[in-house]
Design a protein around this motif. Structure first.
Motif, PDB file in Angstrom:
ATOM      1  N   GLN A 331      -6.809   0.176   4.775  1.00 22.19           N
ATOM      2  CA  GLN A 331      -6.385  -0.790   5.781  1.00 22.19           C
ATOM      3  C   GLN A 331      -7.620  -1.275   6.553  1.00 22.19           C
ATOM      4  O   GLN A 331      -8.669  -0.615   6.547  1.00 22.19           O
ATOM      5  CB  GLN A 331      -5.380  -0.150   6.737  1.00 22.19           C
ATOM      6  N   PRO A 332      -7.540  -2.407   7.258  1.00 22.89           N
ATOM      7  CA  PRO A 332      -8.677  -2.879   8.065  1.00 22.89           C
ATOM      8  C   PRO A 332      -9.021  -1.865   9.158  1.00 22.89           C
ATOM      9  O   PRO A 332      -8.182  -1.107   9.632  1.00 22.89           O
ATOM     10  CB  PRO A 332      -8.165  -4.189   8.656  1.00 22.89           C
ATOM     11  N   GLY A 333     -10.312  -1.878   9.561  1.00 22.74           N
ATOM     12  CA  GLY A 333     -10.763  -0.989  10.632  1.00 22.74           C
ATOM     13  C   GLY A 333     -11.007   0.438  10.188  1.00 22.74           C
ATOM     14  O   GLY A 333     -10.986   1.352  11.020  1.00 22.74           O
ATOM     15  N   GLY A 334     -11.216   0.676   8.904  1.00 22.48           N
ATOM     16  CA  GLY A 334     -11.505   2.021   8.420  1.00 22.48           C
ATOM     17  C   GLY A 334     -10.303   2.936   8.360  1.00 22.48           C
ATOM     18  O   GLY A 334     -10.461   4.160   8.270  1.00 22.48           O
ATOM     19  N   LEU A 335      -9.108   2.376   8.372  1.00 18.44           N
ATOM     20  CA  LEU A 335      -7.896   3.190   8.294  1.00 18.44           C
ATOM     21  C   LEU A 335      -7.409   3.288   6.854  1.00 18.44           C
ATOM     22  O   LEU A 335      -7.680   2.430   6.013  1.00 18.44           O
ATOM     23  CB  LEU A 335      -6.800   2.577   9.165  1.00 18.44           C
ATOM     24  N   PHE A 336      -6.646   4.364   6.588  1.00 18.28           N
ATOM     25  CA  PHE A 336      -6.006   4.566   5.299  1.00 18.28           C
ATOM     26  C   PHE A 336      -4.535   4.909   5.564  1.00 18.28           C
ATOM     27  O   PHE A 336      -4.239   5.827   6.331  1.00 18.28           O
ATOM     28  CB  PHE A 336      -6.655   5.693   4.496  1.00 18.28           C
ATOM     29  N   ARG A 337      -3.651   4.173   4.931  1.00 19.47           N
ATOM     30  CA  ARG A 337      -2.223   4.405   5.141  1.00 19.47           C
ATOM     31  C   ARG A 337      -1.650   5.155   3.945  1.00 19.47           C
ATOM     32  O   ARG A 337      -1.862   4.774   2.797  1.00 19.47           O
ATOM     33  CB  ARG A 337      -1.485   3.081   5.330  1.00 19.47           C
ATOM     34  N   ARG A 338      -0.900   6.214   4.251  1.00 22.84           N
ATOM     35  CA  ARG A 338      -0.277   7.017   3.202  1.00 22.84           C
ATOM     36  C   ARG A 338       1.077   6.401   2.846  1.00 22.84           C
ATOM     37  O   ARG A 338       1.950   6.265   3.695  1.00 22.84           O
ATOM     38  CB  ARG A 338      -0.096   8.464   3.669  1.00 22.84           C
ATOM     39  N   VAL A 339       1.238   6.032   1.563  1.00 22.87           N
ATOM     40  CA  VAL A 339       2.418   5.308   1.105  1.00 22.87           C
ATOM     41  C   VAL A 339       3.178   6.180   0.108  1.00 22.87           C
ATOM     42  O   VAL A 339       2.586   6.694  -0.850  1.00 22.87           O
ATOM     43  CB  VAL A 339       2.019   3.968   0.438  1.00 22.87           C
ATOM     44  N   PRO A 340       4.497   6.356   0.285  1.00 20.66           N
ATOM     45  CA  PRO A 340       5.266   7.130  -0.698  1.00 20.66           C
ATOM     46  C   PRO A 340       5.509   6.333  -1.969  1.00 20.66           C
ATOM     47  O   PRO A 340       5.777   5.127  -1.914  1.00 20.66           O
ATOM     48  CB  PRO A 340       6.585   7.415   0.032  1.00 20.66           C
ATOM     49  N   VAL A 341       5.392   6.985  -3.101  1.00 20.76           N
ATOM     50  CA  VAL A 341       5.651   6.360  -4.399  1.00 20.76           C
ATOM     51  C   VAL A 341       6.484   7.317  -5.239  1.00 20.76           C
ATOM     52  O   VAL A 341       6.676   8.481  -4.887  1.00 20.76           O
ATOM     53  CB  VAL A 341       4.329   6.010  -5.128  1.00 20.76           C
ATOM     54  N   VAL A 342       6.956   6.810  -6.353  1.00 21.59           N
ATOM     55  CA  VAL A 342       7.671   7.631  -7.336  1.00 21.59           C
ATOM     56  C   VAL A 342       6.847   7.638  -8.610  1.00 21.59           C
ATOM     57  O   VAL A 342       6.720   6.607  -9.284  1.00 21.59           O
ATOM     58  CB  VAL A 342       9.085   7.096  -7.606  1.00 21.59           C
TER      59      VAL A 342
END
Length: 378
Positions: A331-342
């Motif tokens: 993500q912008p600003g050095g962030l990382f978003r944890r996303v659920p997947v199958v």
């Protein structure tokens, strides 16, 4: 000390006291804490780490997946290859030379039966043979008399008819013995029951000393040709639309997980089980080396015809945490978003299928576990 000096001292003390009082009243909040400032907390699914550029990213690739349905099945004999070993004579079993589960060859002796039917058939055969010999002798004598003019032609015809009838009786008695499994040249009240085909004895309904009935519904033995077998599977009704007659299915054995056998769907049951709403699906498969045995559990995998668009990513990009699969998306600003997947099946080249949660072209962290470890250490 003079009185003047005392007055000056009192005035000085009063001035100092007044000055201190004035200072406190001018700054009444000098010792209070600063005002609190409330800042919004970041998204709980997002993390921030130092030097985010050190974590490599990749792009989800398009992948066409063939729908699969894996169900459990059981090995059963092919009923079209089941042949009963029957006794055509009623009698009592005196010897058994095979048992349930034995592998037999065509013509092998299975059991012996002592039968009154055989004794009666031999009696009829001997009587017919004696009568045929007598009528032949009478015919020869009649011909001699006819040549000498001592016998009329009609008498020759009668003798010839009697001899022909005697031959028919002998042939009938001989055929009856053969049908009962007896040898006309070896008179005996015991008949041998032989294996009609080569295969495995999959059913036994006879024991030593037991009686057998000719042409009854119960056969002493049933022999199955196990070169081809059936796989019977239970498929739930909401999955029947993905199965079609004539399509192939991959069979894996629980006993031999490294073996893969391909079969053909030959029947889809027209009646569902009323309790669990499943239909019987029959798959016909070859049985090389007869490694599949009756009653074995197998896994049958059915594959649909039309492919479905999916995404595939490196297997290292998927993090299995709390019984779920996750990926990290930058993500912008050095962030990382944890996303659920199958996550789906493992593919060649260290890739893994993603059933939902990502689309082809989405960027994500190549090694989710490395990023997770970095977050945990902060």
């Amino acid at each position: 000390m003079t009185r003047t000096h005392s007055c000056l001292l009192v005035l000085a003390c009063a001035a100092v006291t007044a000055a201190c009082t004035t200072k406190v009243q001018a700054d009444p909040g000098a010792g209070a804490p600063p005002d609190a400032r409330v800042e919004p907390a970041p998204d709980s699914s997002s993390v921030k780490v130092a030097h985010p550029e050190q974590f490599a990213t990749t792009q989800a690739q398009p992948y066409t997946s063939t729908p699969e349905l894996a169900v459990t099945g059981v090995v059963t004999p092919d009923v079209s290859r089941n042949v009963p070993a029957v006794s055509l004579a009623t009698g009592r079993v005196i010897e058994i030379h095979a048992r349930l589960g034995d592998e037999v060859t065509k013509g092998q002796l299975l059991l012996k039966v002592r039968s009154t039917d055989i004794a009666s058939a031999f009696s009829d055969y001997r009587k017919a043979a004696v009568n045929e010999q007598l009528t032949r002798t009478q015919l020869e004598r009649a011909r001699i008399l006819f040549e000498k003019g001592a016998l009329a032609a009609k008498d020759i015809e009668v003798a010839q008819s009697a001899e022909n009838s005697a031959k028919v009786d002998v042939e009938t008695a001989t055929e009856r013995l053969r049908l009962l499994g007896a040898d006309p040249g070896n008179p005996s009240g015991v008949v041998d029951i032989l294996a009609p085909i080569s295969g495995i004895i999959t059913d036994q309904q006879v024991t030593g000393g037991a009686g057998v009935q000719a042409f009854s519904g119960t056969n002493p033995f049933t022999i199955s040709d196990m070169s081809r077998v059936w796989i019977l599977c239970d498929v739930y009704e909401n999955s029947l639309s993905s199965i079609r007659l004539g399509e192939t299915a991959d069979i894996t054995l629980n006993a031999y997980p490294d073996k893969l056998i391909r079969g053909t769907i030959s029947n889809i049951g027209a009646v569902l089980d009323p309790n669990i709403h499943t239909a019987k699906v029959r798959v016909e498969v070859p049985n090389p080396g007869r490694m599949m045995r009756v009653g074995m559990f197998v896994t049958a995998t059915f594959r649909g015809r039309a492919g479905e668009p999916r995404a595939m990513v490196p297997a290292t990009a998927i993090l299995h945490l709390h019984d779920r699969d996750w990926v990290y998306v930058p993500q912008p600003g050095g962030l990382f978003r944890r996303v659920p997947v199958v996550g789906g099946k493992t593919l060649e080249g260290g890739m893994q299928e993603v059933l939902s949660g990502l689309a082809p072209g989405d960027r994500l962290i190549t090694s989710a576990l490395v990023l997770q470890n970095a977050v945990d250490q902060q």
